[in-house]
Enzyme design. Structure first.
Site, PDB file in Angstrom:
ATOM      1  N   ALA A 154      54.843  52.427  31.631  1.00  0.00           N
ATOM      2  CA  ALA A 154      56.162  52.738  32.156  1.00  0.00           C
ATOM      3  C   ALA A 154      57.036  51.490  32.297  1.00  0.00           C
ATOM      4  CB  ALA A 154      56.017  53.429  33.506  1.00  0.00           C
ATOM      5  N   HIS A 231      43.775  48.973  36.520  1.00  0.00           N
ATOM      6  CA  HIS A 231      43.561  50.412  36.272  1.00  0.00           C
ATOM      7  C   HIS A 231      42.763  50.695  34.988  1.00  0.00           C
ATOM      8  CE1 HIS A 231      47.337  49.961  34.085  1.00  0.00           C
ATOM      9  NE2 HIS A 231      48.070  50.049  35.154  1.00  0.00           N
ATOM     10  N   ASN A 234      43.411  53.033  31.711  1.00  0.00           N
ATOM     11  CA  ASN A 234      44.843  53.218  31.463  1.00  0.00           C
ATOM     12  C   ASN A 234      45.463  51.947  30.918  1.00  0.00           C
ATOM     13  OD1 ASN A 234      44.393  54.807  34.451  1.00  0.00           O
ATOM     14  ND2 ASN A 234      45.104  55.984  32.706  1.00  0.00           N
ATOM     15  N   ARG A 242      31.874  50.764  18.839  1.00  0.00           N
ATOM     16  CA  ARG A 242      31.675  49.483  18.134  1.00  0.00           C
ATOM     17  C   ARG A 242      32.503  48.367  18.763  1.00  0.00           C
ATOM     18  NH1 ARG A 242      30.397  52.770  13.718  1.00  0.00           N
ATOM     19  NH2 ARG A 242      32.567  53.111  13.126  1.00  0.00           N
ATOM     20  N   ILE A 271      44.054  62.657  37.404  1.00  0.00           N
ATOM     21  CA  ILE A 271      45.051  62.805  36.348  1.00  0.00           C
ATOM     22  C   ILE A 271      45.046  61.576  35.437  1.00  0.00           C
ATOM     23  CG2 ILE A 271      47.542  62.997  35.897  1.00  0.00           C
ATOM     24  CD1 ILE A 271      47.625  64.460  38.707  1.00  0.00           C
ATOM     25  N   ASP A 294      48.243  52.740  42.724  1.00  0.00           N
ATOM     26  CA  ASP A 294      49.327  52.493  41.773  1.00  0.00           C
ATOM     27  C   ASP A 294      50.495  53.405  42.158  1.00  0.00           C
ATOM     28  OD1 ASP A 294      49.647  52.325  38.109  1.00  0.00           O
ATOM     29  OD2 ASP A 294      50.566  51.178  39.725  1.00  0.00           O
TER      30      ASP A 294
END
Lengths: 331, 247
Positions: A154, A231, A234, A242, A271, A294
């Site tokens: 974001a 995080h 994410n 590999r 989520i 977060d």
């Protein structure tokens, strides 16, 4: 029932009908406190022959140490990265608001911003002890701008930056890093290893995130002092058998022997990460798990669209998205 | 003697607890009227397995007793003999023990009154015998060298002075001791047998503990269960004991 006053005149509080967290389990046990310290009731009974002045019925609540949130972008309408009117007041509002959620210490987090913003905001956020008026401010977490533009999430493209000249570029960007305690950066950027070393020497925790780094790039970064992952899962390349990328750091044998453990933030809202992915991370490396919110400015606000500084955020059910897109923006 | 026979350990525990509760309530204790409950004692304080810890976690922390009313023998006392004498004094000061509750060892001992203890003994220091030390090893991670070899204990005579004695016995390994205690004679080799000479003793045991008893004995006492259970409901039939207490 007054306590025997041989040791202290202070009142003794007995929290009854509660569950306490001790040695990694939760069990039913009373908690005794005097002078802000937890005391041993057995010693009190036999040696001092004392007992509780006040008994508090906790109605089966759990008594646990306060939570520490090392990644929180704002809340209650305040966005740390874009609230310039009353920066101290904004931080204080969040500090107070999170207390009722059990959080007693936090790192106000600033997402990738311009030089001007850092100059304005960083000096105004001071490390401060906590108390009734708000949670402890541990220091600032600067999440960016030295991150991968492909994994910016974001964050705005125009704020992305590099440090080709090493740490001097860092100082040039942030200007005042005296209250910075955590920095998130992408270790594949050139000069990262020098920059990481500099930060670590100044007592700043270096966290890897918003990155396209491979596992070996991550391992090099850890060798140079990085000790946290922002995080997990994410804004990084996914686990691949590999090349597990940064996720692989949880099981790497290449970490330096004096590194205590590698910690990783997890947004555990069901989520941002699938609970199974979370469990895999936890089973691989439970000791490193650090829950983070977060949280964004919309935290604590009802459903609908909200302007938070530079962006419009839409709250649908439990998800906070960048308005008009499907991109999650923290929680 | 009363012999209450119940199915298992849990039922024994519950029955005994109800009985003690009933006795305390019927007694109507108060600041001038102490119900003195006697319990066995011993290992040094601070040890997680000490009786202090045990009593705190299993009893005292769940009730509202004032700390000054809880008297435990201090195994860490400098002058152990004085400590024992002091304990006997405290019992006298509180008006004597109203109800003593204890168990027995596989060798038939009550508290730490090992075989050979005088049946009129008072609170004193006792050297523990090998059987007891071995039995206690389980509290010290199986390491016999860690088990204390000395203990402070109430004497057989001390317990005999109590107005009522309640002994809990569970498990097959105690069955021989129970047999010796109630079907044979009074002997200092099985110190619990002393209570055959006490006016008000009640043994509460489980089925396994009766394995060495005569079928006749067991049938007789089982037949009295209705009467025994009534003890849990009615007021005690000795109102005069209350008057004796308040001097």
């Amino acid at each position: 029932m007054p306590g025997n006053k041989t040791v202290s005149d202070s009142h003794i509080f007995q929290f009854k009908n509660c569950r306490i967290l001790r040695n990694h389990s939760i069990f039913v046990e009373d908690l005794w406190v005097r002078d802000g310290k937890i005391i041993d009731p057995e010693k009190l009974f036999y040696v001092e022959k004392g007992y509780a002045d006040f008994q508090i019925d906790c109605k089966n609540a759990i008594i646990a140490p306060g939570f520490i949130d090392v990644q929180i972008n704002g809340g209650f309408g305040i966005d740390f990265s874009s609230n310039f009117d009353d920066i101290e007041g904004g931080v204080q509002k969040v500090a107070k608001g999170i207390l009722q959620h059990g959080c007693t210490s936090f790192c106000p987090t600033i997402i990738s911003s311009s030089k001007e913003v850092y100059k304005k905001v960083l000096p105004k956020i001071k490390i401060k002890a906590g108390g009734r008026d708000g949670a402890e401010i541990l220091g600032v977490h600067v999440e960016g701008p030295f991150i991968s533009k492909e994994k910016r999430g974001a964050h705005l493209l125009e704020n992305m930056a590099t440090y080709d000249n090493g740490f001097s570029d860092v100082l040039d960007m942030y200007h005042d890093i005296s209250s910075v305690r955590i920095v998130t950066l992408a270790p594949e950027l050139p000069r990262s290893l020098d920059v990481i070393r500099e930060f670590v020497d100044r007592g700043v925790v270096v966290s890897l995130g918003h990155s396209m780094a491979s596992l070996s790039q991550g391992e090099e970064a850890v060798k140079h002092g990085a000790s946290f992952i922002t995080h997990l899962f994410n804004a990084m390349l996914p686990f691949h058998h590999r090349d597990p990328h940064l996720v692989g750091l949880l099981a790497s044998y290449k970490h330096p022997p004096d590194l205590r453990i590698i910690y990783y933030g997890i947004i555990s809202d069901g989520i941002h990460t699938n609970p199974c992915a979370e469990r895999i991370a936890h089973r691989t490396h439970a000791k490193g798990s650090v829950l983070v919110t977060d949280a964004v400015a919309a935290m604590g606000l009802p459903s609908g669209t909200h302007r938070t500084g530079t962006q419009m955020i839409e709250i649908q059910d439990k998800r906070a998205l960048i308005a008009g897109t499907d991109t999650l923006c923290g929680r | 003697m009363r012999l209450v026979i119940l199915d298992n350990y849990d039922k024994v525990s519950e029955w005994a607890a109800r009985y003690i509760k009933r006795r305390i309530l019927d007694f109507e204790p108060g600041p001038d009227n102490y119900f003195t409950l006697g319990l066995p004692t011993a290992l040094p304080r601070n040890h997680p397995e000490s009786y202090h810890s045990f009593m705190w976690h299993n009893f005292f922390k769940h009730i509202d007793i004032l700390p000054e009313n809880a008297h435990l023998l201090d195994g860490n006392a400098e002058d152990k003999v004085a400590e024992c004498e002091h304990f006997e004094e405290e019992i006298k000061k509180a008006g004597g023990i109203e109800l003593f509750m204890g168990g027995i060892g596989p060798d038939g001992h009550i508290a730490f009154n090992e075989p050979g203890s005088s049946l009129v003994s008072r609170t004193r220091v006792k050297t523990l015998n090998q059987d007891t030390v071995e039995a206690n090893a389980r509290f010290f991670g199986g390491d016999i060298s860690q088990v204390p070899t000395e203990a402070l204990t109430v004497g057989v005579g001390t317990v005999m002075d109590a107005r009522e004695v309640m002994i809990l016995i569970t498990g097959a390994h105690k069955s021989y001791a129970l047999y010796k205690a109630i079907e044979e004679g009074v002997s200092h080799m099985w110190t619990v047998s002393a209570f055959q000479m006490h006016p008000k003793t009640i043994f509460v045991c489980d089925e396994d503990a009766t394995l060495e008893l005569k079928v006749k004995t067991v049938k007789y006492f089982k037949g009295l269960m209705t009467l025994h259970n009534k003890l849990l409901e009615e007021k005690s039939v000795e109102p005069s004991s209350k008057k004796q207490r308040s001097n």
